[in-house]
Design a protein around this motif. Structure first.
Motif, PDB file in Angstrom:
ATOM      1  N   GLU A  43       0.808  -1.011  -0.150  1.00 13.99           N
ATOM      2  CA  GLU A  43       0.099   0.109  -0.027  1.00 13.99           C
ATOM      3  C   GLU A  43       0.844   1.393   0.144  1.00 13.99           C
ATOM      4  N   THR A  44       1.928   1.345   0.699  1.00 13.16           N
ATOM      5  CA  THR A  44       2.873   2.499   0.885  1.00 13.16           C
ATOM      6  C   THR A  44       4.033   2.632  -0.183  1.00 13.16           C
ATOM      7  N   THR A  45       3.987   1.637  -1.046  1.00 10.10           N
ATOM      8  CA  THR A  45       5.228   1.598  -1.850  1.00 10.10           C
ATOM      9  C   THR A  45       5.099   2.819  -2.983  1.00 10.10           C
ATOM     10  N   LEU A  72     -17.660  11.082   4.203  1.00  9.97           N
ATOM     11  CA  LEU A  72     -17.447  10.356   5.704  1.00  9.97           C
ATOM     12  C   LEU A  72     -17.145   9.058   5.702  1.00  9.97           C
ATOM     13  N   SER A  73     -17.858   8.257   4.815  1.00  7.83           N
ATOM     14  CA  SER A  73     -17.366   6.574   4.901  1.00  7.83           C
ATOM     15  C   SER A  73     -15.884   6.391   4.256  1.00  7.83           C
ATOM     16  N   SER A  74     -15.549   7.330   3.284  1.00  4.95           N
ATOM     17  CA  SER A  74     -14.219   6.954   2.967  1.00  4.95           C
ATOM     18  C   SER A  74     -13.120   7.433   4.075  1.00  4.95           C
ATOM     19  N   LEU A  75     -13.592   8.356   4.821  1.00  4.68           N
ATOM     20  CA  LEU A  75     -12.712   8.887   6.037  1.00  4.68           C
ATOM     21  C   LEU A  75     -12.686   8.066   7.000  1.00  4.68           C
ATOM     22  N   TYR A 132     -35.064   7.448  -1.979  1.00  2.99           N
ATOM     23  CA  TYR A 132     -33.848   7.104  -2.773  1.00  2.99           C
ATOM     24  C   TYR A 132     -32.390   7.464  -1.772  1.00  2.99           C
ATOM     25  N   ILE A 133     -32.742   8.393  -1.015  1.00  4.64           N
ATOM     26  CA  ILE A 133     -31.880   8.813   0.046  1.00  4.64           C
ATOM     27  C   ILE A 133     -31.423   7.371   0.972  1.00  4.64           C
ATOM     28  N   LYS A 134     -32.255   6.766   1.569  1.00  2.50           N
ATOM     29  CA  LYS A 134     -32.253   5.776   2.046  1.00  2.50           C
ATOM     30  C   LYS A 134     -31.608   4.549   1.404  1.00  2.50           C
ATOM     31  N   LEU A 135     -31.759   4.639   0.130  1.00  6.20           N
ATOM     32  CA  LEU A 135     -31.358   3.579  -0.673  1.00  6.20           C
ATOM     33  C   LEU A 135     -29.574   3.663  -1.015  1.00  6.20           C
ATOM     34  N   ILE A 136     -29.145   4.996  -0.842  1.00  8.70           N
ATOM     35  CA  ILE A 136     -27.755   5.093  -0.982  1.00  8.70           C
ATOM     36  C   ILE A 136     -26.836   4.135  -0.350  1.00  8.70           C
ATOM     37  N   VAL A 137     -27.547   3.546   0.596  1.00  5.57           N
ATOM     38  CA  VAL A 137     -26.799   2.191   1.426  1.00  5.57           C
ATOM     39  C   VAL A 137     -26.421   1.226   0.495  1.00  5.57           C
ATOM     40  N   ALA A 138     -27.174   1.028  -0.777  1.00  3.23           N
ATOM     41  CA  ALA A 138     -27.068  -0.220  -1.784  1.00  3.23           C
ATOM     42  C   ALA A 138     -26.233   0.408  -3.019  1.00  3.23           C
ATOM     43  N   PHE A 139     -25.572   1.595  -2.763  1.00  4.29           N
ATOM     44  CA  PHE A 139     -25.106   2.031  -4.099  1.00  4.29           C
ATOM     45  C   PHE A 139     -23.776   1.611  -4.209  1.00  4.29           C
ATOM     46  N   ALA A 140     -23.413   0.970  -5.343  1.00  5.37           N
ATOM     47  CA  ALA A 140     -22.203   0.324  -5.540  1.00  5.37           C
ATOM     48  C   ALA A 140     -21.146   1.259  -5.658  1.00  5.37           C
ATOM     49  N   ILE A 141     -21.387   2.329  -5.914  1.00  2.00           N
ATOM     50  CA  ILE A 141     -20.113   3.406  -6.227  1.00  2.00           C
ATOM     51  C   ILE A 141     -19.338   3.734  -5.008  1.00  2.00           C
ATOM     52  N   ILE A 142     -20.193   3.802  -3.764  1.00  7.76           N
ATOM     53  CA  ILE A 142     -19.580   3.926  -2.497  1.00  7.76           C
ATOM     54  C   ILE A 142     -18.763   2.880  -1.916  1.00  7.76           C
ATOM     55  N   ILE A 143     -19.419   1.479  -1.943  1.00  9.92           N
ATOM     56  CA  ILE A 143     -18.555   0.806  -1.521  1.00  9.92           C
ATOM     57  C   ILE A 143     -17.457   0.150  -2.428  1.00  9.92           C
ATOM     58  N   SER A 144     -17.542   0.632  -3.564  1.00 11.71           N
ATOM     59  CA  SER A 144     -16.516   0.166  -4.462  1.00 11.71           C
ATOM     60  C   SER A 144     -15.268   1.052  -4.337  1.00 11.71           C
ATOM     61  N   ARG A 145     -15.836   2.478  -4.019  1.00 11.28           N
ATOM     62  CA  ARG A 145     -14.384   3.289  -3.701  1.00 11.28           C
ATOM     63  C   ARG A 145     -13.700   3.004  -2.317  1.00 11.28           C
ATOM     64  N   LEU A 146     -14.686   2.547  -1.321  1.00 13.15           N
ATOM     65  CA  LEU A 146     -13.863   2.171  -0.242  1.00 13.15           C
ATOM     66  C   LEU A 146     -13.085   0.928  -0.441  1.00 13.15           C
ATOM     67  N   GLU A 147     -13.490   0.104  -1.166  1.00 14.87           N
ATOM     68  CA  GLU A 147     -12.855  -1.477  -1.302  1.00 14.87           C
ATOM     69  C   GLU A 147     -11.624  -0.992  -2.238  1.00 14.87           C
ATOM     70  N   VAL A 148     -11.730  -0.233  -3.474  1.00 11.91           N
ATOM     71  CA  VAL A 148     -10.620   0.141  -4.367  1.00 11.91           C
ATOM     72  C   VAL A 148      -9.558   1.151  -3.721  1.00 11.91           C
ATOM     73  N   PRO A 177      -5.295  11.506   0.615  1.00  6.42           N
ATOM     74  CA  PRO A 177      -5.833  11.101  -0.655  1.00  6.42           C
ATOM     75  C   PRO A 177      -7.268  10.592  -0.747  1.00  6.42           C
ATOM     76  N   SER A 178      -7.502   9.736   0.293  1.00  7.29           N
ATOM     77  CA  SER A 178      -8.744   9.023   0.526  1.00  7.29           C
ATOM     78  C   SER A 178      -9.939  10.182   0.326  1.00  7.29           C
ATOM     79  N   PHE A 179      -9.643  11.204   1.039  1.00  8.84           N
ATOM     80  CA  PHE A 179     -10.450  12.445   1.206  1.00  8.84           C
ATOM     81  C   PHE A 179     -10.709  12.997  -0.118  1.00  8.84           C
TER      82      PHE A 179
END
Lengths: 326, 216
Positions: free
Chosen positions: B3-5, B58-61, B108-124, B133-135
């Motif tokens: 990760e830090t190379t 907020l979740s990325s942080l 749809y605001i409640k359904l943000i929890v199922a948005f792939a974009i957010i979890i994929s950014r956390l994962e990637v 940089p995460s911020f």
């Protein structure tokens, strides 16, 4: 190998046909059930046998005995919405023919609404409730066709566009989806009704529902793998894709929003699942044909799929007036 | 983990990446449901964009701070819970401060929890990179999503209602079609095709069409 695949195929056929048969039965049975809004009155004298709403604006009251024409006046009857029993509707006309009295209101009446009927002479008061069938069939049609998740509510698009390239995959996904939807809707309904609402924890809805959905999907996956390995081989792939899907989460949220009964929650889940399966199936058929078409370079891939979905959405708008009971 | 190379990319590059070259809606084709669902007006697109931006940042942080503690084997459930917590918070905040707009996009605001974009950014990204940089990556992705929603919203509001951000532009009868569900699908088809064509022009016809989305 052939014998091994057999049970899987047979089960697939059965699971695809069973919901269809159910839909057909509901559709055929619905018009016959119109009059079931009736509740029995038990006191002596001339009592009401049944009350039925005749669209668009008539109430047909059947008495047990002859109803005297002299009593058939607008003053003798009070008909109001159950939500506002103190504000009776204006009656255009009251007609008595033997045992049947027909009231004509000045406004449209719906068999799916609740009303209160009062007669001054003989003194009778009763609630006119919709038949549970009417409510359920309306809910089913509304969730499957009129408010189809993909084409009018725009949910589950990710899976819709991802899995609709091949027809086999689309059917598999549709069946798995409907099954999982029913399980998760029932579980979340129970959690919501017995835990969240009594404890006033409504603000935890999102957190609790996503946990419930994930747990149920994991449970189904494990169960299926141990008990029906063949079935798991054909549907397991889709099961894992479902976990964090917007429709699966939307059904519990909608149920919680509407504070529905268990049966209504079940029907909403079934309707939504079948509606999604139908959308997937239609789209996969169209996309298989599209493979052979010459698409402009810029539209290749997703853009043309979106345009196609737009055409389907346009067609589904035709369902918006669909109602057996109006 | 390596990760830090390598040095994490700079803030500007991350922002550009999120808004243009890896735009969540038009390039990655992720989280399409809300892109069609709430974009009948610019204001609706804006409010959902703000919510997604806030949840993403907020979740990325949170993940960037807690990444040393989260065991890799349970990371997906943990990420989901982190997102769900922030979604609940944003959901309540919006319901309290902008009730009128919230009434239109609440589900749809409640359904943000199922948005792939957010979890994929956390994962990637956020699970492998330090805080700063995460911020910037989260801000870039969030802004990219918000801008995409507003572009679609602008097209649909101008054509479908004859107004922009609620301000009436022309008085003629608008094309109702674009305000309807079907119009949403068509608008996205047209915009995606437009960006594909633009990209082909700029890169000399070597670019691939937008990736097929599978989640979100």
């Amino acid at each position: 190998m052939v014998e091994r695949r057999m049970p899987s195929i047979r089960t697939t056929r059965f699971s695809a046909l069973a919901p269809l048969a159910l839909v057909a039965a509901l559709l055929l049975g619905a018009p016959m059930l119109r009059g079931i809004g009736a509740v029995q009155a038990a006191d002596g004298g001339n009592t009401i046998e049944s009350v039925a709403i005749d669209t668009p604006d008539q109430v047909r009251i059947t008495f047990r005995g002859e109803f005297p024409a002299a009593q058939a006046t607008a003053e003798n009857f009070r008909f109001a919405e159950a939500a506002a029993p103190d504000a009776p509707m204006a009656l255009k006309s009251v007609k008595a023919e033997g045992r049947v009295v027909t009231l004509t209101a000045t406004q449209a009446l719906h068999p799916t609404e609740r009303y209160k009927l009062e007669v001054a002479d003989p003194p009778i008061s009763r609630d006119v409730t919709p038949s549970p069938w009417a409510t359920l069939v309306t809910l089913f049609l509304s969730s499957a066709l009129i408010n189809n998740f993909v084409f009018t509510r725009y949910l589950g698009l990710c899976i819709f566009f991802g899995v609709s390239k091949k027809r086999d995959a689309a059917v598999g996904m549709g069946v798995t989806f409907t099954a999982v939807m029913i399980f998760t809707a029932m579980t979340s309904w129970a959690v919501d009704t017995f835990a969240l609402q009594p404890l006033h924890l409504g603000f935890l809805q999102v957190l609790v529902f996503i946990g419930t959905v994930a747990a149920v999907v994991q449970f189904l996956d494990t169960m299926l793998r141990k008990t029906h390995p063949a079935l798991h081989r054909s549907f397991g792939v889709y099961l894992m894709l479902i976990t964090t899907n917007c429709i699966i989460l939307a059904v519990p949220l909608l149920n919680a929003q509407g504070k529905v009964s268990m049966l209504e929650a079940l029907v909403l889940a079934l309707g939504s699942g079948l509606g999604f399966a139908l959308a997937l199936f239609l789209m996969s058929c169209a996309r298989e044909k599209m493979e052979l078409a010459r698409v402009p370079k810029a539209f290749e891939g997703l853009p043309i799929a979106f345009a196609l979905a737009g055409l389907f959405a346009l067609a589904f708008m035709g369902f918006s007036g669909l109602d057996f009971f109006r | 983990m390596s990760e830090t190379t390598e040095r994490p990319p700079g803030a500007l590059q991350l922002l550009f990446n999120g808004i243009v070259s890896e735009n969540p809606v038009f390039r990655l084709a992720l989280s399409l449901c809300p892109a069609v669902a709430v974009t009948t007006t610019v204001a609706n697109g804006f409010i959902l964009g703000v919510a997604v931006l806030a949840v993403q940042v907020l979740s990325s942080l949170t993940v960037a701070i807690a990444r040393g503690v989260i065991h890799p084997r349970v990371r997906i459930p943990v990420y989901t819970i982190i997102i769900a917590v922030w979604v609940s918070a944003i959901d309540m905040a919006l319901a309290a401060f902008v009730p009128a707009l919230y009434a239109q996009v609440g589900l749809y605001i409640k359904l943000i929890v199922a948005f792939a974009i957010i979890i994929s950014r956390l994962e990637v990204f956020a699970s492998r990179q330090p805080l700063v940089p995460s911020f910037w990556d989260a801000v870039g992705m969030g802004l990219g999503f918000m801008i995409a929603l507003m572009v679609i919203g602008a097209l649909r509001e101008v054509l479908g209602a004859g107004s922009f951000f609620g301000i009436v532009l022309f008085k003629t009868k608008p094309l109702l079609f674009f305000a309807l569900p079907a119009g949403g699908f068509f608008s996205i088809a047209l915009l995606m095709a437009f960006f594909n064509a633009l990209e082909r022009k700029l890169t000399g016809g070597t670019a691939k069409p937008a990736a097929g989305g599978h989640h979100g």
